[in-house]
Design a protein around this motif. Structure first.
Motif, PDB file in Angstrom:
ATOM      1  N   GLY A  11       0.783  -1.233   0.000  1.00 25.54           N
ATOM      2  CA  GLY A  11       0.000   0.000   0.000  1.00 25.54           C
ATOM      3  C   GLY A  11       0.808   1.272   0.000  1.00 25.54           C
ATOM      4  O   GLY A  11       0.246   2.363   0.159  1.00 25.54           O
ATOM      5  N   ALA A  12       2.119   1.161  -0.188  1.00 24.73           N
ATOM      6  CA  ALA A  12       2.953   2.367  -0.206  1.00 24.73           C
ATOM      7  C   ALA A  12       2.928   3.009  -1.592  1.00 24.73           C
ATOM      8  O   ALA A  12       3.082   2.317  -2.597  1.00 24.73           O
ATOM      9  CB  ALA A  12       4.395   2.006   0.157  1.00 24.73           C
ATOM     10  N   PRO A  13       2.728   4.319  -1.671  1.00 22.25           N
ATOM     11  CA  PRO A  13       2.869   4.989  -2.964  1.00 22.25           C
ATOM     12  C   PRO A  13       4.351   4.954  -3.338  1.00 22.25           C
ATOM     13  O   PRO A  13       5.218   5.092  -2.479  1.00 22.25           O
ATOM     14  CB  PRO A  13       2.388   6.414  -2.707  1.00 22.25           C
ATOM     15  CG  PRO A  13       2.504   6.595  -1.230  1.00 22.25           C
ATOM     16  CD  PRO A  13       2.394   5.248  -0.599  1.00 22.25           C
ATOM     17  N   VAL A  14       4.642   4.733  -4.607  1.00 17.17           N
ATOM     18  CA  VAL A  14       6.023   4.521  -5.028  1.00 17.17           C
ATOM     19  C   VAL A  14       6.541   5.692  -5.847  1.00 17.17           C
ATOM     20  O   VAL A  14       5.874   6.194  -6.753  1.00 17.17           O
ATOM     21  CB  VAL A  14       6.140   3.209  -5.834  1.00 17.17           C
ATOM     22  CG1 VAL A  14       7.516   3.055  -6.440  1.00 17.17           C
ATOM     23  CG2 VAL A  14       5.815   2.022  -4.941  1.00 17.17           C
ATOM     24  N   LEU A  15       7.767   6.093  -5.517  1.00 15.58           N
ATOM     25  CA  LEU A  15       8.528   7.114  -6.240  1.00 15.58           C
ATOM     26  C   LEU A  15       9.823   6.430  -6.644  1.00 15.58           C
ATOM     27  O   LEU A  15      10.553   5.930  -5.793  1.00 15.58           O
ATOM     28  CB  LEU A  15       8.802   8.306  -5.321  1.00 15.58           C
ATOM     29  CG  LEU A  15       9.800   9.358  -5.779  1.00 15.58           C
ATOM     30  CD1 LEU A  15       9.352  10.010  -7.075  1.00 15.58           C
ATOM     31  CD2 LEU A  15       9.988  10.393  -4.681  1.00 15.58           C
ATOM     32  N   ALA A  16      10.103   6.372  -7.957  1.00 16.32           N
ATOM     33  CA  ALA A  16      11.262   5.611  -8.427  1.00 16.32           C
ATOM     34  C   ALA A  16      11.899   6.267  -9.639  1.00 16.32           C
ATOM     35  O   ALA A  16      11.277   7.078 -10.332  1.00 16.32           O
ATOM     36  CB  ALA A  16      10.823   4.193  -8.787  1.00 16.32           C
ATOM     37  N   SER A  17      13.141   5.883  -9.887  1.00 16.68           N
ATOM     38  CA  SER A  17      13.830   6.328 -11.103  1.00 16.68           C
ATOM     39  C   SER A  17      13.178   5.685 -12.316  1.00 16.68           C
ATOM     40  O   SER A  17      12.629   4.591 -12.228  1.00 16.68           O
ATOM     41  CB  SER A  17      15.299   5.904 -11.050  1.00 16.68           C
ATOM     42  OG  SER A  17      15.955   6.537  -9.981  1.00 16.68           O
ATOM     43  N   ASP A  18      13.259   6.346 -13.449  1.00 15.30           N
ATOM     44  CA  ASP A  18      12.588   5.849 -14.646  1.00 15.30           C
ATOM     45  C   ASP A  18      13.417   4.801 -15.406  1.00 15.30           C
ATOM     46  O   ASP A  18      13.512   4.835 -16.623  1.00 15.30           O
ATOM     47  CB  ASP A  18      12.154   6.993 -15.561  1.00 15.30           C
ATOM     48  CG  ASP A  18      13.319   7.782 -16.123  1.00 15.30           C
ATOM     49  OD1 ASP A  18      14.479   7.522 -15.741  1.00 15.30           O
ATOM     50  OD2 ASP A  18      13.070   8.680 -16.952  1.00 15.30           O
ATOM     51  N   GLY A  38      19.405   9.989 -12.152  1.00 15.60           N
ATOM     52  CA  GLY A  38      20.502  10.932 -11.962  1.00 15.60           C
ATOM     53  C   GLY A  38      20.095  12.385 -11.850  1.00 15.60           C
ATOM     54  O   GLY A  38      20.912  13.277 -12.074  1.00 15.60           O
ATOM     55  N   ASP A  39      18.835  12.642 -11.507  1.00 15.65           N
ATOM     56  CA  ASP A  39      18.363  14.020 -11.383  1.00 15.65           C
ATOM     57  C   ASP A  39      17.851  14.241  -9.955  1.00 15.65           C
ATOM     58  O   ASP A  39      16.640  14.163  -9.693  1.00 15.65           O
ATOM     59  CB  ASP A  39      17.265  14.297 -12.405  1.00 15.65           C
ATOM     60  CG  ASP A  39      16.908  15.766 -12.521  1.00 15.65           C
ATOM     61  OD1 ASP A  39      17.197  16.534 -11.581  1.00 15.65           O
ATOM     62  OD2 ASP A  39      16.331  16.134 -13.560  1.00 15.65           O
ATOM     63  N   PRO A  40      18.766  14.502  -9.015  1.00 15.76           N
ATOM     64  CA  PRO A  40      18.344  14.635  -7.616  1.00 15.76           C
ATOM     65  C   PRO A  40      17.371  15.781  -7.368  1.00 15.76           C
ATOM     66  O   PRO A  40      16.516  15.691  -6.485  1.00 15.76           O
ATOM     67  CB  PRO A  40      19.658  14.837  -6.858  1.00 15.76           C
ATOM     68  CG  PRO A  40      20.665  15.240  -7.881  1.00 15.76           C
ATOM     69  CD  PRO A  40      20.194  14.679  -9.191  1.00 15.76           C
ATOM     70  N   ALA A  41      17.458  16.840  -8.153  1.00 18.41           N
ATOM     71  CA  ALA A  41      16.526  17.966  -7.975  1.00 18.41           C
ATOM     72  C   ALA A  41      15.107  17.530  -8.314  1.00 18.41           C
ATOM     73  O   ALA A  41      14.154  17.866  -7.587  1.00 18.41           O
ATOM     74  CB  ALA A  41      16.954  19.152  -8.839  1.00 18.41           C
ATOM     75  N   ARG A  42      14.938  16.762  -9.399  1.00 22.24           N
ATOM     76  CA  ARG A  42      13.595  16.266  -9.777  1.00 22.24           C
ATOM     77  C   ARG A  42      13.098  15.244  -8.759  1.00 22.24           C
ATOM     78  O   ARG A  42      11.907  15.202  -8.448  1.00 22.24           O
ATOM     79  CB  ARG A  42      13.618  15.644 -11.176  1.00 22.24           C
ATOM     80  CG  ARG A  42      13.897  16.605 -12.310  1.00 22.24           C
ATOM     81  CD  ARG A  42      12.654  17.334 -12.827  1.00 22.24           C
ATOM     82  NE  ARG A  42      11.641  16.489 -13.387  1.00 22.24           N
ATOM     83  CZ  ARG A  42      11.581  16.107 -14.662  1.00 22.24           C
ATOM     84  NH1 ARG A  42      12.519  16.468 -15.515  1.00 22.24           N
ATOM     85  NH2 ARG A  42      10.593  15.359 -15.075  1.00 22.24           N
ATOM     86  N   ALA A  46       9.729  15.796  -6.662  1.00 19.78           N
ATOM     87  CA  ALA A  46       8.657  14.797  -6.734  1.00 19.78           C
ATOM     88  C   ALA A  46       8.313  14.283  -5.338  1.00 19.78           C
ATOM     89  O   ALA A  46       7.138  14.075  -5.024  1.00 19.78           O
ATOM     90  CB  ALA A  46       9.070  13.651  -7.648  1.00 19.78           C
ATOM     91  N   ALA A  47       9.329  14.086  -4.494  1.00 20.60           N
ATOM     92  CA  ALA A  47       9.088  13.617  -3.128  1.00 20.60           C
ATOM     93  C   ALA A  47       8.309  14.658  -2.326  1.00 20.60           C
ATOM     94  O   ALA A  47       7.348  14.327  -1.624  1.00 20.60           O
ATOM     95  CB  ALA A  47      10.416  13.287  -2.441  1.00 20.60           C
ATOM     96  N   ILE A  48       8.710  15.917  -2.443  1.00 21.67           N
ATOM     97  CA  ILE A  48       8.014  16.997  -1.739  1.00 21.67           C
ATOM     98  C   ILE A  48       6.574  17.098  -2.219  1.00 21.67           C
ATOM     99  O   ILE A  48       5.640  17.234  -1.416  1.00 21.67           O
ATOM    100  CB  ILE A  48       8.769  18.329  -1.911  1.00 21.67           C
ATOM    101  CG1 ILE A  48      10.085  18.276  -1.124  1.00 21.67           C
ATOM    102  CG2 ILE A  48       7.913  19.519  -1.471  1.00 21.67           C
ATOM    103  CD1 ILE A  48      11.058  19.401  -1.443  1.00 21.67           C
ATOM    104  N   ASP A  49       6.381  17.007  -3.525  1.00 17.29           N
ATOM    105  CA  ASP A  49       5.034  17.062  -4.097  1.00 17.29           C
ATOM    106  C   ASP A  49       4.170  15.909  -3.577  1.00 17.29           C
ATOM    107  O   ASP A  49       3.023  16.107  -3.181  1.00 17.29           O
ATOM    108  CB  ASP A  49       5.116  17.031  -5.620  1.00 17.29           C
ATOM    109  CG  ASP A  49       3.750  17.102  -6.264  1.00 17.29           C
ATOM    110  OD1 ASP A  49       3.001  18.068  -5.993  1.00 17.29           O
ATOM    111  OD2 ASP A  49       3.413  16.180  -7.042  1.00 17.29           O
TER     112      ASP A  49
END
Length: 113
Positions: A11-18, A38-42, A46-49
């Motif tokens: 049930g965890a929402p996932v944030l991952a590299s493409d 390789g885009d730590p700013a993005r 995305a994590a903050i959003d």
């Protein structure tokens, strides 16, 4: 992709590299958030959003659970059996009797060299 599937099943929402495998598991980003490798700013944005949007997290959690279920053994068993059937004897279906016990395909494969 297994780590993502386990998180989604929990049930965890996932944030991952493409990465290709991650994009496939996340259905092109429809069931999770993908960010460029390789885009730590993005990644940070995305994590903050995601952290700031409870409704989006809830929706991704629901979509993720459904997506993970598509990879569960009951869902893929027939696909696995179909692969074994083509290897055991191309063009010939494996019968229910063939699926019983150890050495399931031993009789059919003895003649293969």
């Amino acid at each position: 992709g297994i780590v993502l599937l386990e998180a989604m099943a929990a049930g965890a929402p996932v944030l991952a590299s493409d990465l290709i495998a991650f994009a496939q598991v996340l259905d092109g980003g429809r069931t999770g958030v993908l960010v460029p490798v390789g885009d730590p700013a993005r990644l940070a944005a995305a994590a903050i959003d995601l952290l700031g949007s409870p409704e989006r997290r809830r929706r991704l959690s629901e979509l993720g659970r459904a997506r993970a279920a598509a990879y569960d053994w009951p869902a893929i068993t027939q696909q696995v059996v179909a692969v074994y059937e083509t290897v055991a004897s191309p063009g010939e279906k494996v019968t229910e009797d063939d699926r019983q016990g150890p050495g399931v395909f031993a009789g059919r494969l003895r003649g293969w060299r």
